[in-house]
Scaffold this motif. Structure first.
Motif, PDB file in Angstrom:
ATOM      1  N   ASP A  73       9.710  -7.462 -16.667  1.00 54.06           N
ATOM      2  CA  ASP A  73       8.702  -6.536 -16.724  1.00 54.06           C
ATOM      3  C   ASP A  73       8.468  -5.726 -17.839  1.00 54.06           C
ATOM      4  N   GLU A  74       7.575  -6.431 -18.738  1.00 50.15           N
ATOM      5  CA  GLU A  74       7.335  -5.882 -20.065  1.00 50.15           C
ATOM      6  C   GLU A  74       8.646  -5.828 -20.805  1.00 50.15           C
ATOM      7  N   PRO A  75       9.181  -6.797 -20.869  1.00 49.67           N
ATOM      8  CA  PRO A  75      10.596  -6.625 -21.769  1.00 49.67           C
ATOM      9  C   PRO A  75      10.346  -6.360 -23.336  1.00 49.67           C
TER      10      PRO A  75
ATOM     11  N   HIS B  43       0.956  -1.054  -0.131  1.00 48.34           N
ATOM     12  CA  HIS B  43      -0.058   0.027  -0.127  1.00 48.34           C
ATOM     13  C   HIS B  43       0.806   1.133   0.117  1.00 48.34           C
ATOM     14  N   PHE B  44       0.662   2.119  -0.853  1.00 47.45           N
ATOM     15  CA  PHE B  44       1.393   3.260  -0.923  1.00 47.45           C
ATOM     16  C   PHE B  44       0.630   4.234  -0.068  1.00 47.45           C
ATOM     17  N   PRO B  45       0.962   5.076   1.054  1.00 48.02           N
ATOM     18  CA  PRO B  45      -0.019   5.851   1.853  1.00 48.02           C
ATOM     19  C   PRO B  45      -0.254   7.135   0.905  1.00 48.02           C
TER      20      PRO B  45
ATOM     21  N   GLY C  98      -2.499  -7.869 -17.369  1.00 45.39           N
ATOM     22  CA  GLY C  98      -3.611  -7.189 -16.637  1.00 45.39           C
ATOM     23  C   GLY C  98      -3.402  -5.517 -17.245  1.00 45.39           C
ATOM     24  N   GLU C  99      -4.362  -5.032 -17.017  1.00 46.70           N
ATOM     25  CA  GLU C  99      -4.512  -3.587 -17.578  1.00 46.70           C
ATOM     26  C   GLU C  99      -3.401  -2.543 -16.734  1.00 46.70           C
ATOM     27  N   SER C 100      -3.075  -1.339 -17.404  1.00 43.42           N
ATOM     28  CA  SER C 100      -2.076  -0.471 -16.764  1.00 43.42           C
ATOM     29  C   SER C 100      -2.642  -0.117 -15.391  1.00 43.42           C
ATOM     30  N   GLY C 101      -1.811  -0.028 -14.554  1.00 38.65           N
ATOM     31  CA  GLY C 101      -1.960   0.262 -13.106  1.00 38.65           C
ATOM     32  C   GLY C 101      -2.561  -0.732 -12.261  1.00 38.65           C
ATOM     33  N   CYS C 102      -2.687  -2.008 -12.757  1.00 38.50           N
ATOM     34  CA  CYS C 102      -3.075  -3.043 -11.784  1.00 38.50           C
ATOM     35  C   CYS C 102      -2.281  -3.473 -10.638  1.00 38.50           C
ATOM     36  N   GLY C 103      -0.988  -3.203 -11.005  1.00 41.06           N
ATOM     37  CA  GLY C 103      -0.188  -3.471  -9.984  1.00 41.06           C
ATOM     38  C   GLY C 103       1.043  -4.539 -10.398  1.00 41.06           C
ATOM     39  N   LYS C 104       0.887  -4.643 -11.545  1.00 36.01           N
ATOM     40  CA  LYS C 104       2.198  -5.686 -12.071  1.00 36.01           C
ATOM     41  C   LYS C 104       3.459  -5.259 -11.698  1.00 36.01           C
ATOM     42  N   SER C 105       3.708  -4.138 -11.958  1.00 35.24           N
ATOM     43  CA  SER C 105       5.074  -3.487 -11.730  1.00 35.24           C
ATOM     44  C   SER C 105       5.733  -3.349 -10.313  1.00 35.24           C
ATOM     45  N   THR C 106       4.680  -3.005  -9.496  1.00 35.28           N
ATOM     46  CA  THR C 106       4.812  -2.951  -8.008  1.00 35.28           C
ATOM     47  C   THR C 106       5.042  -4.303  -7.559  1.00 35.28           C
TER      48      THR C 106
ATOM     49  N   ALA D  95      -4.776   4.816   1.193  1.00 39.74           N
ATOM     50  CA  ALA D  95      -3.669   4.234   0.571  1.00 39.74           C
ATOM     51  C   ALA D  95      -3.872   3.850  -0.779  1.00 39.74           C
ATOM     52  N   VAL D  96      -3.063   3.822  -1.567  1.00 38.20           N
ATOM     53  CA  VAL D  96      -3.132   3.197  -2.889  1.00 38.20           C
ATOM     54  C   VAL D  96      -3.003   1.838  -2.713  1.00 38.20           C
ATOM     55  N   ARG D  97      -3.837   1.018  -2.905  1.00 35.30           N
ATOM     56  CA  ARG D  97      -3.708  -0.421  -2.530  1.00 35.30           C
ATOM     57  C   ARG D  97      -3.117  -1.056  -4.055  1.00 35.30           C
ATOM     58  N   ALA D  98      -1.698  -0.748  -4.363  1.00 36.71           N
ATOM     59  CA  ALA D  98      -1.351  -1.166  -5.630  1.00 36.71           C
ATOM     60  C   ALA D  98      -1.174  -2.660  -5.645  1.00 36.71           C
ATOM     61  N   VAL D  99      -0.915  -3.195  -4.616  1.00 36.12           N
ATOM     62  CA  VAL D  99      -0.901  -4.827  -4.752  1.00 36.12           C
ATOM     63  C   VAL D  99      -1.474  -5.261  -3.339  1.00 36.12           C
TER      64      VAL D  99
ATOM     65  N   ALA E 181       3.456  -8.684 -19.056  1.00 35.30           N
ATOM     66  CA  ALA E 181       3.413  -8.204 -20.237  1.00 35.30           C
ATOM     67  C   ALA E 181       1.990  -7.717 -20.514  1.00 35.30           C
ATOM     68  N   HIS E 182       1.758  -6.609 -21.392  1.00 36.21           N
ATOM     69  CA  HIS E 182       0.354  -6.184 -21.746  1.00 36.21           C
ATOM     70  C   HIS E 182      -0.122  -6.994 -22.736  1.00 36.21           C
ATOM     71  N   ASP E 183       0.720  -7.319 -23.764  1.00 37.24           N
ATOM     72  CA  ASP E 183       0.354  -8.207 -25.011  1.00 37.24           C
ATOM     73  C   ASP E 183       0.164  -9.490 -24.512  1.00 37.24           C
TER      74      ASP E 183
ATOM     75  N   SER F 130     -10.018   3.605  -9.191  1.00 34.19           N
ATOM     76  CA  SER F 130      -9.074   4.094  -8.535  1.00 34.19           C
ATOM     77  C   SER F 130      -8.483   2.948  -7.609  1.00 34.19           C
ATOM     78  N   PRO F 131      -7.151   2.750  -7.731  1.00 41.70           N
ATOM     79  CA  PRO F 131      -6.723   1.616  -6.543  1.00 41.70           C
ATOM     80  C   PRO F 131      -6.500   2.325  -5.206  1.00 41.70           C
ATOM     81  N   ALA F 132      -6.749   3.501  -5.150  1.00 37.93           N
ATOM     82  CA  ALA F 132      -6.968   4.154  -3.822  1.00 37.93           C
ATOM     83  C   ALA F 132      -8.207   3.894  -3.285  1.00 37.93           C
TER      84      ALA F 132
HETATM   85  N1  LIG Z   1       5.492   4.965  -5.548  1.00 39.77           N
HETATM   86  C1  LIG Z   1       4.272   5.120  -5.682  1.00 39.77           C
HETATM   87  N2  LIG Z   1       3.529   5.707  -4.789  1.00 39.77           N
HETATM   88  C2  LIG Z   1       2.100   5.934  -5.129  1.00 39.77           C
HETATM   89  N3  LIG Z   1       1.351   5.254  -5.703  1.00 39.77           N
HETATM   90  C3  LIG Z   1       2.004   4.145  -6.663  1.00 39.77           C
HETATM   91  C4  LIG Z   1       3.787   4.239  -6.560  1.00 39.77           C
HETATM   92  N4  LIG Z   1       4.120   3.437  -7.490  1.00 39.77           N
HETATM   93  C5  LIG Z   1       3.055   2.946  -7.965  1.00 39.77           C
HETATM   94  N5  LIG Z   1       1.684   3.482  -7.494  1.00 39.77           N
HETATM   95  C6  LIG Z   1       0.339   3.052  -8.038  1.00 39.77           C
HETATM   96  O1  LIG Z   1       0.184   1.748  -7.686  1.00 39.77           O
HETATM   97  C7  LIG Z   1      -0.660   1.259  -8.698  1.00 39.77           C
HETATM   98  C8  LIG Z   1      -0.014   0.342  -9.587  1.00 39.77           C
HETATM   99  O2  LIG Z   1       1.173   0.616 -10.273  1.00 39.77           O
HETATM  100  P1  LIG Z   1       2.082  -0.334 -11.456  1.00 39.77           P
HETATM  101  O3  LIG Z   1       3.213   0.630 -11.750  1.00 39.77           O
HETATM  102  O4  LIG Z   1       2.522  -1.719 -10.373  1.00 39.77           O
HETATM  103  O5  LIG Z   1       0.947  -0.995 -12.318  1.00 39.77           O
HETATM  104  P2  LIG Z   1       1.464  -1.594 -13.483  1.00 39.77           P
HETATM  105  O6  LIG Z   1       0.417  -2.720 -13.521  1.00 39.77           O
HETATM  106  O7  LIG Z   1       2.739  -1.960 -13.760  1.00 39.77           O
HETATM  107  O8  LIG Z   1       0.969  -0.497 -14.708  1.00 39.77           O
HETATM  108  P3  LIG Z   1       1.554  -0.639 -16.242  1.00 39.77           P
HETATM  109  O9  LIG Z   1       0.978  -1.659 -17.079  1.00 39.77           O
HETATM  110  O10 LIG Z   1       1.219   0.939 -16.555  1.00 39.77           O
HETATM  111  O11 LIG Z   1       3.147  -0.545 -16.229  1.00 39.77           O
HETATM  112  C9  LIG Z   1      -0.914   2.550  -9.977  1.00 39.77           C
HETATM  113  O12 LIG Z   1      -2.153   3.072  -9.546  1.00 39.77           O
HETATM  114  C10 LIG Z   1      -0.067   3.537  -9.446  1.00 39.77           C
HETATM  115  O13 LIG Z   1      -0.435   4.779  -9.613  1.00 39.77           O
END
Ligand SMILES: Nc1ncnc2c1ncn2[C@@H]1O[C@H](COP(=O)(O)OP(=O)(O)OP(=O)(O)O)[C@@H](O)[C@H]1O
Ligand SMILES: Nc1ncnc2c1ncn2[C@@H]1O[C@H](COP(=O)(O)OP(=O)(O)OP(=O)(O)O)[C@@H](O)[C@H]1O
Ligand SMILES: [Mg+2]
Ligand SMILES: [Mg+2]
Lengths: 336, 524, 345, 313, 337
Positions: free
Chosen positions: A182-184, A14-16, A50-58, A29-33, A215-217, A283-285
């Protein structure tokens, strides 16, 4: 116990979100994962879509230690990373390496290829004596299909595909067992993308690596992955083998996602069962109650708002699917 | 108002018009406090004193005083002319003077000109003393509030008793610090500083606009000879160069001084309208006699002989100073020409004297001191250059102390080498150039010169029955310091004023400088 | 009030209402940069029938956007210069029109959607202002009317709560919404031709599907011609009527959509199609095009694709395949060996 | 098997279109050029006549400051008031100043304090200001808060006023104290620049990549983040260097700068500015030298900025 | 928005207090190391110690901590703060017994007027020149602006001021003053060699322009780069694609975005303009803050220095706040954060 090279248990990040004028107080909190359980077997490729912003990179960043989990555990070869001592943890970390998305930004433009690929040795000085490093770097370059003589060149002297190979060589330097991609390929042109995918597959065969491939694709993931996890708003909504997910998706979100993938075949035009979702990702928040997908779901009922579905095999879903109404629907082959 | 159009065209010029005057920001307009040039230039028009000075000769003449008399030079009886008033209608009488002088002398009032009262009996009792010497939080009240030496005889008569006889007393009281003050002014001196209540030829219009200007208009109630111009407008400048630019643009009628670097230009451009007069402000280089290196008078003489004053004046001041050839301003009664035998450059003699004194310690640099930011470093550097060339003594400048700190260094006798200072006369009496500077323990005796013979000569002069009788004593005293050179007199400032084409008749008082009230403007 | 009020297109001499809405003939564009002259477009030709969708395909940097910008007349000049060719709108060469008249064609007759909607919208003005501006400047509407029309437009592109959102700023919209705003802006003045430059590249697949569906619907309703620029073979397969494949600033193959996918006549097109991961090829190595795209300041002699081409012979290294080979009545290809390529399945 | 190894050899100069960035991250395009940034910049600068002229001028002034005896054999302190303000002649190309000192040698020797002040102040500013900026940007949190507040305090003091207050307090006006005051009042500017670049730099992908490999803070800061922040700092430092040369003169004019008998251009100008109508050359020579130097530094900074900024290519 | 402003205001507090303490400490050190500033008012005449003590006490330099070298005098600082932040702010008096608040309120209007003129001049001319050059990059106009601005920056401001005063104020002014038909406001007001009480605004125009000259150069350069950058922005391309006239594309769509950094600069620059006023005010005899503080610093009047600089810092900070607000108005991305 250690069937898995990597395992996560209820991993949460969670990002506060803070507010306040003088004293900041946390207002949410942004519940990223938000509680993820995954297992990765030796030699396996786990795809995450998963779609953009769903928390894959986190998620990926937590796995490689760039982000500390808010809660949950991470096991590497059966050992809990959180319980390890400093030195041991460092050694454990070596086992998981990351290949980043954008080959244009993930290489320090001021370092030579040799420095970049050799950096892990400088950081973990116990891995290789100084005098052997250069030779090893050249070996790595050769391994990823680059000319070892280019060790003194700078990244900008390489094309995108080649740069991604440099990134892969760097990830391989410490002989990890797990590589997290991560999306190489999403930053690469179609014609180049295939080169990199081929390389990744070749390396897996040769070195017995395990991959987590984000990946997105969806078609790329399908090509490379053995198992696929579908994420939505910080949660895995469906997980299964590649066949299970693509041929027999049971979660409505997976179905929508798959149906939205354009197929490069004009003959299928109009024949596919396209599900066009309405609205945006919430919004993940402030995720919806109950099932997070319910706001965009055509199957949503009252229960979806009240009860959060669990990720496990359902009545009509042989593989784990987090939907109260999970049901197989063939979207990819609708026409046939 | 004050129209002079109907009167005939007399020699003194017609009255009327507005005279625009250059001034720097005065420190105070209260006569008991203002002791700097810009303040005095305004206060002299706002206040008149018992005595005024003859414009040509500088001799004191009674102004507000009917008579000033003494038999023993110690107890003076002063009668004030009747009928004079302050701008607010209060009468100018014996009380006005006693009140003002007490106010100035009482140390908690912190009036700068209290210093001038110190010859008056009882002055010490008005000073708060600090018993333990390191300043408790609040200084104790002084013993008395009033000078015991001031006694009112009747409304218009009072007596002044001095501590010691002083023949020059009547001359000194023309100084604006001895002006009378209205009761309203003493009661609220802060207000009176902003909006003065004067008794002079002019009165203030509005109040003091700090840093911008001061406007005076002719006072209708003044009983003496009225001012010429209807208005005196002082424009305040922080920088002379900026003021000169304004003068060149026709925005000013009188500038009592010139930027040094523009002197030549002004001379060629304004010709007759550049007024010049030998002045009476001394610039000197003090000798720290308390420092071993300067104990021998030969050293001091040698240093003095190494300096070519005229050449420095030409180079640095465009000739706007007059080399000093004695310790008393040439314009003063009792001054003698060319009495200083060490004030002319004579390298041979300097070397000989230096050798006689045992030479200068090898490798030691001569430190020349001056305060920062006042443009002294130029000429001091030239002095250093000349000493170096003549005597081979290398020098360094110490010119970074701000004035306050510099003066504290002086008070603490901490100079390590020759130091620049200046002295302007407090009153047109030659004693002012001797006693405060060189008599043993005197306030401004920064070189710590001490010579009993000198002191006794001064006492004799002070006690003489008349100025004429006093002068020979003072001259003998001067002879002593001419030989001992406690300070090296450098030069006397030459007054240089410019005035515009609007000015009809320019009047410069030998003592009190530009007399704006007497300057008349061309009428058209 | 504005000089743009009541655009009379008839004022443009030579306008032929029966001619094709857009025809590009042998367009050349170059960029004069410090590192030399970049030949971004080297003889692009295509035409567009009313209601038709023409896809322009090609990998990054092959000159797709530059072509679109040249058609709109919004190239950065300098460094970009159109050095040859014609761009005909209903028979009139836009390149020869004075700027004032050309301006009237923009947005009124030919409109464009950009790739990155966030940077293409001005961050400091509300969406309503940016939409309304079109009506005010081109149609001379009042502020109020323009706003009303803007709201209608936002409704048209299915933006919920259009009445409130019209006063918001671009950064307050999500990616998909922004792209809808761009579409609304392009459609505002009922253009005959819409050029969409990678309208969905920055978007997620689900959103991409929404946008493509919307575009298709609007195009159908208005019988608009569409030039769809993309590098995604999948998107094209779904919507295009005809396809032009570009490589190094040239159209190297031009054909109806089905023909291209069925039997590409140029090795590059073929390579592209083969490098897409496909279900039936799972587990096999992907067939990649070897080598790198050319540097535009230094395009290889002969056929630009020859260093990467597996069919290349000597002739390819010397003679550029100009003019294009007529593969069939409706198809052309820029390959000396198109027959081999096409037959080689 | 794919034939990938050969691909690398096909690349000569900087790739242009084909290697363009992914559509999602268009702004990264400039990064392409970063490594060769300096090499590229050098190549471009060498071809830039403005830069080369400025550089040459700075070299000349620098050599005056370092080796004044190369330029004149006269002793600038050999003065005689007899020669006051004699105009330039063959033997004395700049004539004599008000105290009759050779003006040319004064100008030569006067270069040193100006350069010492400018270089020391800039150096301290870059090292200390840059260091603090780096710490603030890298660690964030309370380190950043404290450093930023201190920065605010020093930044809110208007430059000249601050200098006057500091210098009147310090009293000892020599090149070192002046350099120190200039440094004290300007370090926050560099600190801010560095802090900004570090904050944007620490999230760059390649920094994250190094962190993922396990690199420590020191390595991340000095190997990965700082090199990227150096270009904007360098550009600014050049410009500031020029500004400091001019500031020395202004401080002297205000009476809080160097004091005679020290020699500096500032002293030459402020002592002789009053004569500029009568003997303009007394002002023109030092002013010309000063303006030339400031101009050169600024132009160098400008050229550097253009050369380092990929947007201007 | 309101929150944003409040937050910024609260952030001021430590800055202002910190600055005041810094100044307090510096000036205390000055007194501790170089002695009682009061001594200077007696000049060459050594005052009787009692008188000196009395005056020192009265002027507030009597605190014993001022005798201990290095002592930060926290007590004195707290006293001062109490006086300053009480209902009737009291910043003390100067050596001539005038309250500092009065000194500042006398001087501030002049400096503010000067500043306003400088800022107007710098913004109008600077932005115009910058736009002109930015639209024609590489052309003669561009080079002219580029060169003339660098030149302006490299000439020390006091040299510029002197030259302007002598040649524009005196020489050229005198020519105008010889001309009957020229209105006096012009010939005696605007073209005067310095501030004149009769033409309190007109006579500040040229000094204001000199003050603005340096920042003008920077403004012009900044505008130029900003315009050049923004002209390449995608949304400018969109505006073109919308068929808008060039005037509108630049005037509406490019300019507003380009001016955001320029406005930030101008705001931040107010502080240094204030400082530049020190020189300008000296040369053009403007009775403003700059002159006041210079003299006060020289004579060691710590109360004046602290008071004036504190108020200046406040002005600077308030200006910065205004700029931040303006910034938020111009750039909605900030407004809604
Ligand atoms: N350092 C941070 N502080 C606050 N919120 C964050 C932070 N990093 C990521 N987030 C939020 O967490 C959520 C998940 O982000 P993440 O980058 O994991 O998505 P993703 O699935 O990788 O998206 P993409 O496909 O666009 O790369 C997003 O809503 C993002 O805004
Ligand atoms: N303003 C410009 N200055 C210099 N070169 C440019 C400019 N705009 C485009 N180019 C060059 O022109 C070539 C074609 O660019 P274009 O934008 O048309 O590619 P594209 O096919 O649209 O690629 P993408 O898929 O990445 O959008 C590229 O090599 C690019 O570098
Ligand atoms: Mg991601
Ligand atoms: Mg494009």
């Amino acid at each position: 116990m250690s069937d898995y090279v990597l395992e996560t248990r209820d991993l949460v990040k969670h990002f506060p979100l803070s507010q306040g004028i003088v004293f900041k107080k946390q207002v949410g909190a942004v519940r990223a994962v938000d509680g993820i359980n995954l297992q990765l077997r030796r030699g396996e490729t786990l795809g995450i879509v998963g779609e953009s912003g769903c928390g894959k990179s986190t998620l990926a960043r937590m796995l490689v230690g760039l982000e500390t989990p808010t809660s949950g555990d991470l096991f590497v070869q059966g050992k809990n990373m959180a319980k390890m001592g400093g030195a041991e943890r460092r050694r454990g970390r070596r086992n998981i390496q990351l290949v980043m998305q954008d080959p244009y930004t993930s290489l320090n433009p001021r370092m030579t290829v040799g420095d970049i690929v050799g950096e892990p040795f400088e950081v973990h000085t116990d891995v290789l004596p100084r005098d052997k490093r250069r030779a090893r770097v050249q070996e790595l370059l050769a391994l990823v299909g680059l000319n070892p003589d280019h060790i003194n060149r700078y990244p900008h002297q390489f094309s995108g595909g080649q740069r991604q190979r440099i990134g892969i060589a760097r990830a391989l330097a410490l002989n990890p067992e797990i590589i997290l991609c991560d999306e190489p390929v999403s930053a690469l042109d179609v014609s180049i993308q295939a080169q990199v995918i081929n390389l990744l597959e070749k390396l897996q065969d040769e070195l017995g690596l395990s991959y987590i491939f984000i990946a997105h694709d969806l078609s790329v993931v399908r090509h490379i992955a053995d198992r696929v996890a579908v994420m939505y708003l910080g949660k895995v909504v469906e997980i299964g083998t590649e066949d299970e997910i693509y041929e027999n998706p049971t979660h409505p979100y997976t179905q929508a996602l798959l149906s939205a993938v354009p197929v490069p075949d004009p003959r299928l035009r109009g024949l596919r069962d396209q599900i066009v979702l309405t609205g945006d990702v919430p919004s993940p928040a402030n995720p919806p109650s109950g099932c997070r997908f319910r706001t965009r779901c055509w199957k949503a009922q009252d229960i979806c708002a009240e009860k959060e579905p669990v990720l496990e095999p359902q009545a009509k879903s042989p593989h784990p699917s987090a939907c109260h109404f999970a049901e197989v629907r063939d979207v990819v082959h609708a026409a046939e | 108002s004050g129209g002079g159009n109907d009167s005939s065209d007399d020699a003194a010029g017609q009255a009327g018009g507005e005279l625009r005057i250059y001034n720097a920001e005065p420190a105070f307009l209260l006569p008991s406090a203002g002791d700097d040039e810009p303040s005095l230039y305004v206060i002299r028009q706002l206040y008149s004193q018992l005595v005024k000075y003859n414009a040509e000769t500088g001799a004191p003449e009674n102004d507000l005083a009917e008579s000033i008399e003494s038999t023993d030079q110690k107890l003076w009886t002063i009668k004030v002319k009747s009928g004079y008033t302050f701008d607010n209608g209060e009468p100018v009488n014996a009380d006005a003077f006693i009140r003002a002088w007490n106010f100035a002398a009482y140390s908690p009032n912190g009036q700068n000109n209290g210093y001038f009262m110190k010859k008056i009996a009882g002055f010490k009792d008005l000073q708060s003393t600090d018993p333990d010497g390191d300043g408790p939080k609040k200084a104790p009240e002084p013993k008395a509030k009033e000078l015991s030496g001031l006694k009112k005889v009747d409304d218009l008569t009072f007596t002044v008793e001095l501590d010691t006889p002083f023949s020059g007393f009547p001359t000194t009281i023309g100084y604006p610090g001895f002006s009378p003050m209205a009761k309203a002014c003493v009661d609220d001196s802060e207000k009176c500083n902003e909006t003065p209540i004067g008794n002079g030829r002019y009165k203030i219009e509005g109040s003091w606009q700090h840093n911008v200007g001061i406007n005076l208009v002719r006072s209708d109630t003044y009983k003496g000879e009225p001012g010429k111009a209807d208005k005196l407008t002082y424009r305040i400048f922080a920088d002379v160069d900026a003021a000169y630019a304004s003068f060149q643009s026709g925005e000013l009628d009188v500038m009592y001084t010139l930027p040094p670097a523009r002197y030549k230009e002004a001379k060629s451009q304004y010709g007759d309208r550049l007024f010049e007069l030998a002045g009476d402000s001394l610039t000197y280089v003090g000798m720290p006699i308390y420092n071993d290196a300067f104990k021998k008078k030969e050293i001091r003489q040698a240093l003095s002989l190494a300096i070519d004053r005229q050449s420095i004046i030409d180079a640095v001041f465009d000739g706007r100073q007059a080399p000093a050839t004695g310790f008393i301003a040439p314009s003063f009664q009792g001054a003698r020409e060319n009495v200083c035998q060490y004030c002319k450059k004579d390298v041979e003699k300097a070397k000989a004297l230096l050798a006689a004194a045992g030479g200068w310690p090898a490798g030691q640099k001569l430190t020349l001191w001056a305060n920062a930011g006042a443009g002294h470093d130029q000429w001091l550097q030239a002095v250093g250059d000349q000493i170096k060339a003549a005597l081979g003594i290398d020098y360094e400048l110490k010119v970074n102390l701000q004035f306050a700190q510099y003066l504290e260094t002086a008070d603490a006798k901490k100079f390590t080498g020759p130091f620049r200072l200046g002295w302007g006369p407090d009153y047109p009496y030659l004693e002012t150039f001797l006693a405060p500077l060189y008599s043993t323990g005197a306030d401004s005796n920064n070189s710590t010169y001490a010579n009993p013979e000198f002191d006794s000569l001064l006492t004799q002069g002070d006690g003489a029955n008349s100025i004429d009788e006093a002068i020979p004593f003072y001259q003998k005293a001067e002879d002593l310091i001419l030989e001992d050179l406690p300070v090296l007199p450098m030069w006397w400032r030459k007054e240089a004023a410019v005035y515009s084409e609007n000015v009809d008749k320019f009047v410069w008082n030998k003592v009190s400088d530009a007399d704006y009230g007497s300057i008349s403007l061309k009428q058209n | 009030m504005s000089t743009d009020v009541n655009v009379k297109m008839d004022a443009i001499p030579g306008l032929d209402p029966n001619a094709m809405p857009l025809q590009v003939k042998d367009l050349h564009v170059e960029f004069r940069t410090r590192n030399g002259i970049a030949h971004a477009v080297n003889g692009v030709s295509f035409d567009l029938q009313p209601g038709e969708t023409r896809a322009i395909l090609g990998e990054s940097g092959c000159g797709k956007s530059v072509t679109a910008q040249a058609i709109m007349g919004i190239l950065d000049t300098p460094p970009g210069f159109v050095t040859g060719g014609e761009i005909l709108y209903r028979g009139v060469d836009l390149l020869k029109l004075p700027e004032a008249q050309r301006r009237k064609v923009r947005a009124n007759k030919i409109a464009m959607i950009f790739q990155d909607a966030l940077s293409a919208l001005n961050p400091v003005f509300t969406v309503g202002f940016q939409l309304g501006e079109l009506f005010r400047k081109h149609r001379g509407m009042s502020r109020k009317d323009a706003k009303a029309r803007s709201i209608e437009l936002l409704d048209l592109v299915k933006i919920p709560a259009a009445r409130q959102r019209v006063n918001e700023y671009p950064h307050q919209f999500s990616g998909g919404m922004r792209q809808r705003v761009m579409i609304a802006m392009a459609l505002a003045l009922d253009p005959e031709v819409l050029i969409a430059d990678e309208p969905t590249t920055a978007l997620d697949v689900t959103v991409q599907a929404q946008i493509m569906a919307l575009l298709a619907e609007l195009q159908r309703e208005r019988n608009m011609s569409l030039v769809l620029i993309t590098h995604d073979m999948g998107v094209v397969a779904d919507v295009a009527d005809r396809i032009s494949v570009m490589y190094a600033g040239r159209v190297i193959e031009e054909a109806p959509v089905n023909d291209i996918y069925a039997s590409p006549a140029h090795p590059y097109t073929k390579g592209l199609l083969e490098s897409i991961p496909r279900l039936d090829l799972k587990g096999q190595e992907l067939s990649a095009i070897k080598g790198l795209p050319p540097v535009l300041t230094n395009i290889p002699r002969g056929c630009a694709f020859n260093p990467r081409c597996r069919y290349a012979q000597d002739v390819c290294r010397h003679d550029p395949p100009v003019p294009l080979y007529q593969v069939s009545s409706a198809r052309t290809a820029a390959c000396h060996f198109w027959k081999e390529v096409k037959g080689d399945e | 098997m794919s034939d990938l190894t050969s691909a690398g050899t096909a690349i000569g100069g900087a790739p242009v279109g084909g290697d363009g960035p992914a559509p999602e991250t268009p702004e990264t395009g400039g990064k392409d050029h970063n490594a060769s940034l300096w090499a590229d910049a050098r190549r471009q600068l060498v071809r830039d006549p403005v830069f080369m002229l400025s550089f040459l001028y700075v070299l000349v002034v620098g050599s005056m400051a370092a080796f004044p005896s190369l330029w004149t054999s006269q002793d600038p302190r050999a003065c005689s008031t007899d020669r006051s303000r004699i105009p330039p002649s063959g033997d004395h190309p700049f004539g004599f100043d008000i105290l009759g000192c050779d003006y040319y040698s004064h100008a030569i020797y006067g270069a040193r304090p100006s350069m010492i002040i400018a270089i020391m102040a800039t150096g301290a500013m870059v090292l200390i200001g840059g260091g603090l900026g780096l710490l603030a940007g890298y660690y964030g949190g309370w380190v950043d808060t404290i450093i930023s507040r201190v920065m605010d305090i020093f930044l809110s003091l208007p430059f000249l006023l601050g200098a006057i207050v500091f210098l009147t307090v310090i009293k000892r006006q020599n090149p070192y104290t002046i350099a120190m005051v200039l440094f004290l009042l300007t370090w926050p500017v560099i600190a801010r620049i560095i802090r900004g670049s570090v904050i944007s730099g620490k999230d760059l992908d390649y920094v994250q990549a190094a962190r993922a490999v396990g690199a420590g803070n020191g390595r991340l800061m000095f190997r990965h983040i700082l090199p990227n922040a150096i270009a904007p700092m360098l550009v600014y430092a050049t410009i500031v260097l020029g500004a400091f040369v001019a500031a020395e003169a202004t401080l002297t004019f205000l009476g809080v700068g160097l004091q005679p008998p020290a020699q500096s251009w500032g002293i030459m100008i402020s002592v002789h500015q009053v004569y500029f109508l009568e003997d303009p050359w007394l002002l023109l020579f030092p002013c010309g030298l000063l303006v030339g130097t400031v101009l050169s530094f600024i132009l160098m900074g400008d050229a550097l900025r253009d050369a380092l900024d990929p947007k201007f290519r | 928005m309101g929150r944003y402003v409040i937050r910024r205001l609260l952030q001021f507090i430590p800055t202002v207090l910190g600055t005041m303490f810094l100044l307090h400490y510096i000036t205390s050190l000055a007194i501790q190391f170089s002695g009682n500033p009061v001594r200077a008012i007696f000049g060459d005449r050594t005052p009787p110690p009692a008188l000196l003590a009395a005056v020192t006490e009265r002027l507030g330099y009597g605190d014993p901590c001022l005798d201990q070298k290095g002592n930060p005098c926290f007590g004195l600082f707290l006293d001062r703060m109490q006086k300053i932040f009480s209902l009737n702010p009291d910043f003390g008096v100067n050596l001539r017994l005038r309250p500092v608040t009065e000194l500042v309120s006398d001087a501030l209007p002049y400096t503010l007027k000067l500043l306003v003129i400088a800022i107007l001049f710098q913004s109008i001319v600077g932005i115009a020149a910058g736009v002109w050059a930015g639209l024609r990059s590489g052309s003669f106009a561009d080079n002219l602006v580029k060169i003339s601005t660098v030149f302006l920056i490299s000439v020390p401001i006091f040299v510029l001021g002197l030259v302007v005063r002598e040649f524009v104020g005196v020489k050229f002014g005198n020519v105008l003053r010889g001309q009957e038909w020229i209105p006096e406001v012009i010939s005696r007001g605007v073209f005067s060699p310095g501030f004149k009480p009769d033409y309190p605004l007109a006579s500040l125009i040229i000094p204001g322009m000199v003050l603005g000259a340096v920042s003008l150069a920077t403004t012009a350069r900044l505008t130029r780069t900003s315009i050049m950058e923004n002209l390449r922005a995608d949304y400018v391309r969109t505006a073109r694609a919308k068929g808008l006239a060039n005037k509108r594309v630049i005037g509406v769509h490019t300019l507003r975005n380009s001016l955001i950094p320029v406005i930030t600069f101008i705001g931040v620059d107010i502080g240094s303009s204030m400082a530049g006023a020190v020189v300008t005010e000296t040369i053009f005899n403007v009775p403003g803050i700059g002159r006041l503080v210079t003299l006060a610093a020289r004579t060691g009047e710590s109360s004046v220095v602290i008071g004036v600089v504190t108020m200046l810092v406040l002005v600077v900070l308030i200006a910065n706040l205004l700029v931040d607000i303006l910034y938020a108005v111009l750039d909605p991305r900030i407004r809604y954060e």
